[in-house]
Scaffold this motif. Sequence first.
Motif, PDB file in Angstrom:
ATOM      1  N   SER A  88      40.431   0.629 140.474  1.00 19.37           N
ATOM      2  CA  SER A  88      39.995  -0.405 141.711  1.00 19.37           C
ATOM      3  C   SER A  88      40.229  -1.695 141.517  1.00 19.37           C
ATOM      4  CB  SER A  88      38.429  -0.116 141.900  1.00 19.37           C
ATOM      5  OG  SER A  88      38.270   1.177 142.078  1.00 19.37           O
ATOM      6  N   SER A  92      43.450  -1.700 144.223  1.00 19.82           N
ATOM      7  CA  SER A  92      42.684  -1.028 145.201  1.00 19.82           C
ATOM      8  C   SER A  92      42.921  -0.538 146.364  1.00 19.82           C
ATOM      9  CB  SER A  92      41.592  -2.126 145.480  1.00 19.82           C
ATOM     10  OG  SER A  92      40.467  -1.624 146.349  1.00 19.82           O
ATOM     11  N   ASN A  93      42.435   0.575 146.891  1.00 13.26           N
ATOM     12  CA  ASN A  93      43.094   0.952 148.256  1.00 13.26           C
ATOM     13  C   ASN A  93      44.457   1.538 148.208  1.00 13.26           C
ATOM     14  OD1 ASN A  93      40.517   0.288 149.645  1.00 13.26           O
ATOM     15  ND2 ASN A  93      41.693  -1.969 149.724  1.00 13.26           N
ATOM     16  N   GLN A  94      45.025   1.932 147.091  1.00 16.21           N
ATOM     17  CA  GLN A  94      46.189   2.602 146.725  1.00 16.21           C
ATOM     18  C   GLN A  94      46.014   4.097 146.360  1.00 16.21           C
ATOM     19  OE1 GLN A  94      49.160   1.303 147.642  1.00 16.21           O
ATOM     20  NE2 GLN A  94      48.024  -0.682 148.085  1.00 16.21           N
ATOM     21  N   GLU A  96      43.015   7.827 146.710  1.00 16.17           N
ATOM     22  CA  GLU A  96      42.201   8.623 147.342  1.00 16.17           C
ATOM     23  C   GLU A  96      40.788   8.570 146.376  1.00 16.17           C
ATOM     24  OE1 GLU A  96      42.292   8.827 150.173  1.00 16.17           O
ATOM     25  OE2 GLU A  96      44.439   9.055 151.008  1.00 16.17           O
ATOM     26  N   THR A  97      39.807   8.534 147.084  1.00 12.75           N
ATOM     27  CA  THR A  97      38.371   8.547 146.479  1.00 12.75           C
ATOM     28  C   THR A  97      37.719   9.887 147.168  1.00 12.75           C
ATOM     29  OG1 THR A  97      37.266   7.172 148.007  1.00 12.75           O
ATOM     30  CG2 THR A  97      38.180   6.148 146.095  1.00 12.75           C
ATOM     31  N   SER A 100      36.674   8.818 150.802  1.00 13.28           N
ATOM     32  CA  SER A 100      37.590   8.571 151.555  1.00 13.28           C
ATOM     33  C   SER A 100      38.356  10.009 152.130  1.00 13.28           C
ATOM     34  CB  SER A 100      38.933   7.938 150.936  1.00 13.28           C
ATOM     35  OG  SER A 100      39.607   8.581 149.962  1.00 13.28           O
ATOM     36  N   TYR A 220      32.987   6.355 145.258  1.00  7.15           N
ATOM     37  CA  TYR A 220      33.866   5.470 145.162  1.00  7.15           C
ATOM     38  C   TYR A 220      34.819   6.165 143.838  1.00  7.15           C
ATOM     39  CZ  TYR A 220      30.975   2.320 147.796  1.00  7.15           C
ATOM     40  OH  TYR A 220      30.478   1.656 148.716  1.00  7.15           O
TER      41      TYR A 220
END
Length: 300
Positions: A88, A92-94, A96-97, A100, A220
């Motif tokens: 993170s 970050s945002n690269q 899947e969690t 998501s 998360y």
Amino acid sequence: IIGFQSGIALIIFSGQIPNFLGLHAIDKFQFFHLNIKEIFGNLHFINIYSIATAGLCLATILIVLYFSPKSLGMSYLLGIIVSTGLASFFFSNQFETIGSIYGEIPRHFPAPAFPDITVERVVTLLPSAFVIAILVGLQSLLTARVADEMTKSKHSSKKELIGQGIVNMVTPIFSGIPAAGEIARTVTNIKNGASSPIAGITHAIFVLIVLLVLAPYASYVALASLAPVLMVVAWNISKKEQFAKVIKERSFHSLVLLTTFLLTVFTNLTVGIAVGLCLCGVHFMVKKSQEKQKLLRKTG
């Protein structure tokens, strides 16, 4: 049971390969070989950030276990926290969690819901329910025997089966799934000094606390961080030593093991354990018949 557990281990392990590689959008199939084919057909879509996250989690687990072999549960927790945290921070945002992909995790106790019981549904589910009940009973009694050998005590098979039966009738009302005694967790508990029923109670309370308090934070967690944890779990429950030992015997037990394993992996769990139990039943009857014939010859 060894063939069944080894089959389950392979299914769990292979099922986490997409999460390890970041292949979250691929199709999921009922059969093992189709899922493996789908993975190989989509290798050009792998996510390098997911692989880095999963690799970091696996490295953390192995490092913790190297310095503290008994800290299996702690290694999982640290692996998830360290890998998700660093991923993170750096990219970050690269990846899947849980949130998501599956949305927010509920943080309340499941409300009871009674199933809609019909004759058609009972007829459809009864064979699988029967097989699951036998499997749960056998697995629980096997776990109890292993615990007896380690603690020099003696369990009550009657109490164990009644307790498991009550639990597995009540938990589905709260959206639960059938549960059985687990050798890996039981052995880990005993090795760490947890050899009384308090261990199971403590485990249940901790899971409840996680559900009610930590569920929002679990959203998360990177899916790639969970993959190595489940892969290590699969490796630990695979019964690899016992599997190899029985195969080397080249006996009827080897045939039962391979049949159960292959059917569990390539068809489904119910078929695998059902055919395995049937083969064991046939072998038992044939063996008893042969013993009876030998006895008649000696006395005749």
